[in-house]
Design an enzyme around this catalytic site. Structure first.
Site, mmCIF file in Angstrom:
data_model
loop_
_atom_site.group_PDB
_atom_site.id
_atom_site.type_symbol
_atom_site.label_atom_id
_atom_site.label_comp_id
_atom_site.label_asym_id
_atom_site.label_seq_id
_atom_site.Cartn_x
_atom_site.Cartn_y
_atom_site.Cartn_z
ATOM 1 N N THR A 1 -78.058 14.119 -4.652
ATOM 2 C CA THR A 1 -76.462 14.764 -3.465
ATOM 3 C C THR A 1 -76.679 14.319 -1.836
ATOM 4 O O THR A 1 -77.152 13.743 -2.193
ATOM 5 C CB THR A 1 -77.225 15.582 -3.403
ATOM 6 O OG1 THR A 1 -76.551 16.961 -4.889
ATOM 7 C CG2 THR A 1 -76.201 17.116 -2.585
ATOM 8 N N GLY B 1 -80.081 22.536 -8.253
ATOM 9 C CA GLY B 1 -79.442 23.917 -7.566
ATOM 10 C C GLY B 1 -79.958 25.290 -7.677
ATOM 11 O O GLY B 1 -79.537 26.075 -7.337
ATOM 12 N N ARG C 1 -70.272 24.258 -14.859
ATOM 13 C CA ARG C 1 -71.369 24.799 -13.825
ATOM 14 C C ARG C 1 -70.980 24.585 -12.579
ATOM 15 O O ARG C 1 -70.345 23.854 -12.000
ATOM 16 C CB ARG C 1 -72.533 24.146 -14.349
ATOM 17 C CG ARG C 1 -73.358 24.509 -14.006
ATOM 18 C CD ARG C 1 -74.410 23.069 -12.176
ATOM 19 N NE ARG C 1 -75.344 23.301 -12.437
ATOM 20 C CZ ARG C 1 -75.807 22.392 -11.029
ATOM 21 N NH1 ARG C 1 -75.088 21.795 -10.286
ATOM 22 N NH2 ARG C 1 -76.848 22.713 -10.433
ATOM 23 N N ILE C 2 -71.979 25.369 -11.398
ATOM 24 C CA ILE C 2 -71.361 25.564 -9.680
ATOM 25 C C ILE C 2 -73.516 25.456 -9.214
ATOM 26 O O ILE C 2 -73.714 26.318 -9.513
ATOM 27 C CB ILE C 2 -70.564 25.953 -9.399
ATOM 28 C CG1 ILE C 2 -69.081 25.526 -9.740
ATOM 29 C CG2 ILE C 2 -70.818 25.872 -8.147
ATOM 30 C CD1 ILE C 2 -68.250 27.346 -9.450
ATOM 31 N N GLY C 3 -73.538 24.170 -8.521
ATOM 32 C CA GLY C 3 -74.956 24.121 -8.373
ATOM 33 C C GLY C 3 -74.997 24.751 -6.712
ATOM 34 O O GLY C 3 -73.523 25.323 -5.970
ATOM 35 N N THR D 1 -81.245 19.518 -1.243
ATOM 36 C CA THR D 1 -80.467 18.881 -3.241
ATOM 37 C C THR D 1 -82.206 18.929 -3.305
ATOM 38 O O THR D 1 -82.980 18.460 -3.244
ATOM 39 C CB THR D 1 -81.034 17.351 -2.129
ATOM 40 O OG1 THR D 1 -80.763 16.522 -3.899
ATOM 41 C CG2 THR D 1 -81.970 16.290 -1.712
ATOM 42 N N GLY D 2 -81.235 18.992 -4.812
ATOM 43 C CA GLY D 2 -82.265 19.093 -6.316
ATOM 44 C C GLY D 2 -82.194 20.370 -6.894
ATOM 45 O O GLY D 2 -80.642 19.971 -7.509
HETATM 46 N N1 ASP Z 1 -78.590 20.284 -5.802
HETATM 47 C C1 ASP Z 1 -77.135 19.274 -6.305
HETATM 48 C C2 ASP Z 1 -76.717 20.324 -7.419
HETATM 49 O O1 ASP Z 1 -77.137 21.679 -8.325
HETATM 50 C C3 ASP Z 1 -78.250 18.225 -6.943
HETATM 51 C C4 ASP Z 1 -78.400 17.046 -6.336
HETATM 52 O O2 ASP Z 1 -79.384 17.644 -5.457
HETATM 53 O O3 ASP Z 1 -78.158 16.129 -6.279
HETATM 54 O O4 ASP Z 1 -75.746 20.230 -8.077
#
Ligand code: ASP
Length: 325
Positions: free
Chosen positions: A194, A247, A222-224, A244-245
């Site tokens: 992200t 979600g 799915r929505i993060g 980021t991570g």
């Molecule tokens: N946080 C994002 C999600 O879960 C993924 C990411 O950080 O790369 O959609």
């Protein structure tokens, strides 16, 4: 990255908490560093010129969305069906106005559509078909769905689906009605990536922006956290945050807003509050974040192996990092 006097401006950017394996190739690492540097240089140029924080955050994120190395716009992580479904959000700390989109499939720069949601509607978050209709209404640049799909992300999806066997995508730790676990494999989010940008501009205003394709192999619309204001993105007059991570974890812990609350209610510095959210509140490997406070102090903690990140400010700071602190 923390001082007593307010800095005139500060910009921090991230390209995701999931990085290349060390040794995955020097050429790849160099390409990431070069693109981080280019984005930071653009952010710095705009900040020095006195551009508003929202313009800087949007411009930097657009650069990443157009670069297929990153999991946003072209090069997005793919759903289990091999599609790109894009999420993005942006927030203006000076007004608390915010805009976000989720599950868009033909918008070249979702971050700009998110900003238009903020500017042209009375809503904050539009999703799916409705967001696409809005994109048509406001006339943003569109691309065919294939534009977003790259061979590298298709390979990641194949690896992910292979690692799941005939997995159902259900959480293996949650028993089904028949008492059996849903799948025999532990679920593992594959390679994040992200992108995000936080800015303190010369006028003292803060802005945050986040854009993503989400997690590889995501299912069922799915929505993060990335388009969820308060989870993966937040800005007010105290701090601007982009996460980021995994979600789901950032949503559960309302990471971005909780960070701001710690500063406001507990008097923590941006570094203390950011470190607390990543290292104490969340679990190791959940991810990382970038944050900038009203004085231009930057924090960029992560608990993953690395995080693509870069920061610059008016004191002369200019750094680009992947794994090293
Ligand atoms: N946080 C994002 C999600 O879960 C993924 C990411 O950080 O790369 O959609």
């Amino acid at each position: 990255m923390s001082g007593s006097a307010a800095l005139s401006w500060a910009v921090a950017i991230h390209g995701g908490a999931g990085t290349l394996e060390r040794g995955e190739g020097q050429a790849m690492a160099d390409a990431y560093r070069a693109s981080l540097r280019a984005a930071l240089e653009e952010g710095k140029r705009l900040a020095e010129a006195g551009a508003p924080a929202m313009d800087i955050a949007e411009a930097v994120v657009r650069m990443f969305e157009d670069n297929e190395l990153y999991n946003a716009g072209r090069g997005a992580a793919l759903t289990d069906k091999g599609h790109a479904e894009l999420d993005a959000s942006i927030m203006d700390g000076s007004t608390l106005r915010a805009g976000a989109v989720a599950g868009v499939t033909t918008v070249k720069n979702p971050i700009s559509l998110a900003r238009l949601v903020m500017q042209k509607t009375r809503h904050v978050l539009l999703s799916g078909d409705g967001a696409e209709q809005f994109a048509t209404t406001v006339g943003v640049q569109r691309m065919p769905p294939e534009y977003f799909i790259t061979p590298r992300r298709q390979q990641m999806l194949r690896e992910y689906l292979g690692s799941q066997g005939s997995g159902t995508g259900l959480d293996p730790s949650v028993p089904l009605a028949d008492g059996q676990g849903a799948a025999s494999h532990a679920w593992s989010p594959m390679k994040f990536g992200t992108v995000g940008c936080v800015v303190r501009d010369k006028a003292g205003n803060l802005a945050a922006a986040t854009s993503t394709g989400g997690l590889t192999g995501k299912k069922w619309g799915r929505i993060g956290d990335s388009p969820i204001i308060g989870a993966g993105c937040y800005a007010n007059k105290t701090v601007a945050v982009s996460c980021t991570g995994t979600g789901e974890q950032f949503i559960r812990h309302t990471v971005a807003r909780s960070l701001a609350a710690r500063m406001e209610l507990k008097g923590e510095t941006v570094k203390q509050a950011a470190d607390y959210m990543i290292f104490t509140e969340l679990t190791k490997d959940d991810g990382g974040l970038i944050a900038v406070d009203a004085d231009g102090n930057i924090a960029m903690p992560y608990s993953s192996e690395g995080m693509y990140r870069a920061a610059a400010d008016s004191s002369g700071l200019f750094l680009v990092r992947i794994w090293e602190q």
